[in-house]
Design an enzyme around this catalytic site. Sequence first.
Site, PDB file in Angstrom:
ATOM      1  N   ALA A  33     -19.666  34.139 -98.544  1.00 29.18           N
ATOM      2  CA  ALA A  33     -20.399  33.033 -99.166  1.00 29.18           C
ATOM      3  C   ALA A  33     -19.966  32.760-100.604  1.00 29.18           C
ATOM      4  O   ALA A  33     -20.015  31.624-101.070  1.00 29.18           O
ATOM      5  CB  ALA A  33     -21.900  33.326 -99.124  1.00 29.18           C
ATOM      6  N   ASN A  49     -23.212  43.119-102.537  1.00 31.87           N
ATOM      7  CA  ASN A  49     -23.985  42.153-101.764  1.00 31.87           C
ATOM      8  C   ASN A  49     -23.913  40.775-102.433  1.00 31.87           C
ATOM      9  O   ASN A  49     -24.134  40.647-103.637  1.00 31.87           O
ATOM     10  CB  ASN A  49     -25.438  42.612-101.660  1.00 31.87           C
ATOM     11  N   ASN A 125     -30.685  48.055 -90.958  1.00 33.01           N
ATOM     12  CA  ASN A 125     -31.563  47.264 -90.102  1.00 33.01           C
ATOM     13  C   ASN A 125     -30.712  46.788 -88.931  1.00 33.01           C
ATOM     14  O   ASN A 125     -29.794  45.995 -89.113  1.00 33.01           O
ATOM     15  CB  ASN A 125     -32.126  46.056 -90.849  1.00 33.01           C
ATOM     16  N   HIS A 136     -22.612  42.137 -86.835  1.00 31.83           N
ATOM     17  CA  HIS A 136     -21.519  43.048 -87.179  1.00 31.83           C
ATOM     18  C   HIS A 136     -22.111  44.390 -87.630  1.00 31.83           C
ATOM     19  O   HIS A 136     -23.070  44.412 -88.393  1.00 31.83           O
ATOM     20  CB  HIS A 136     -20.666  42.446 -88.299  1.00 31.83           C
ATOM     21  N   HIS A 138     -23.193  47.206 -89.677  1.00 28.56           N
ATOM     22  CA  HIS A 138     -23.192  47.403 -91.125  1.00 28.56           C
ATOM     23  C   HIS A 138     -24.523  47.984 -91.591  1.00 28.56           C
ATOM     24  O   HIS A 138     -25.503  48.005 -90.853  1.00 28.56           O
ATOM     25  CB  HIS A 138     -22.931  46.079 -91.850  1.00 28.56           C
ATOM     26  N   GLN A 140     -26.806  48.764 -95.625  1.00 31.47           N
ATOM     27  CA  GLN A 140     -26.887  48.402 -97.037  1.00 31.47           C
ATOM     28  C   GLN A 140     -27.138  49.648 -97.874  1.00 31.47           C
ATOM     29  O   GLN A 140     -27.717  50.630 -97.386  1.00 31.47           O
ATOM     30  CB  GLN A 140     -27.991  47.374 -97.269  1.00 31.47           C
ATOM     31  N   MET A 288     -47.811  46.096 -85.958  1.00 31.67           N
ATOM     32  CA  MET A 288     -48.664  46.789 -86.925  1.00 31.67           C
ATOM     33  C   MET A 288     -49.579  45.743 -87.568  1.00 31.67           C
ATOM     34  O   MET A 288     -49.280  45.177 -88.620  1.00 31.67           O
ATOM     35  CB  MET A 288     -47.810  47.478 -87.984  1.00 31.67           C
ATOM     36  N   GLU A 292     -54.543  48.446 -87.859  1.00 31.58           N
ATOM     37  CA  GLU A 292     -53.445  49.255 -88.397  1.00 31.58           C
ATOM     38  C   GLU A 292     -53.053  48.828 -89.810  1.00 31.58           C
ATOM     39  O   GLU A 292     -52.578  49.649 -90.598  1.00 31.58           O
ATOM     40  CB  GLU A 292     -52.248  49.193 -87.446  1.00 31.58           C
TER      41      GLU A 292
END
Length: 331
Positions: A33, A49, A125, A136, A138, A140, A288, A292
């Site tokens: 980007a 990032n 994540n 892809h 990866h 962080q 949740m 909760e």
Amino acid sequence: MKRPWAGQVEKPPEEHVPRFDPRNPLCPGNTRANGEVNPTYDSTFVFENDFPALQPDAPDPGSEQHPLFQSKAARGVCKVMCFHPWSDVTLPLMKKQEVVSVIDKWAELVEELGSTYPWVQIFENKGATMGCSNPHPHCQVWASNFLPNEPALSDRCQRAYHEKHGEPLLLQYARQEAEKQERVVVESSHWLAVVPYWATWPYQTLLLPRRHVLRINDLTTEEREDLAAIMKRLLTKYDNLFEVSFPYSMGWHGAPTGLHLKEDNSHWQLHAHYYPPLLRSATVKKFMVGYEMLAQEQRDLTPEQAAEKLRNLPEEHYRTREAREGEVKGK
């Protein structure tokens, strides 16, 4: 678990991701980007990032603040780390030595960023269900000038246990779980993966070294090799549960770094958390909400039930099995 479900159903993860996508900003040789072009990497690849949540020059809000509205400058750096040049593989499908390269890079980043910053958070994540915006493979790495809430709480609890019992909490815990075996999913000579006694997310696991280790960069070569093997085994079982690329959020917690490197952190024990959301199937996750959020987390199945389900799953990945069976039929 037995009540009828007419609620939200997730879209199953995409099973046929292209190996290379010229529009994917994480693929080798593609433009990101900010206009930078990725190298034609063939292993791991780390870059700043392009949309960082932390910046090293964040402004200072000043000290004159009302007691109810206090803030401090949150400074740091955010990096993205690609595990592999191919978009159609995940950690359980990578070769063991490729996973070792990931672990080595994690250790290198903790060493590098930890020389300055008090906390270095490695996290992955995986899957759109967990908010991942790119298929892809990866993770962080965020380094901050402060100790965030979760590790600060972990630090207090481990310190209190060590002061009372003279031993690291998670070292004692790993021994207890290894003896009981009822919540163990996979184990090896150097590592233990369990559904923790306090688990609230379905199929949540805790990955622990058997010896006392403060940080990931303290692992020996043998321990890193063994870690790669047990990660592949654990994540293969996750994928095999519903025969889908299993979504989760995971991350490493180790002793604080930066100015804390000179302190006694013997109460700490390195560990990794895995928090998968899927509950009933590949398309129904745990929510949740309600009680909760406002009172206390509830368990949809016991840690022992979750561990038994995972433990009894095969260690051959379902995609490997399907490919093998396809070859046999082709003959």
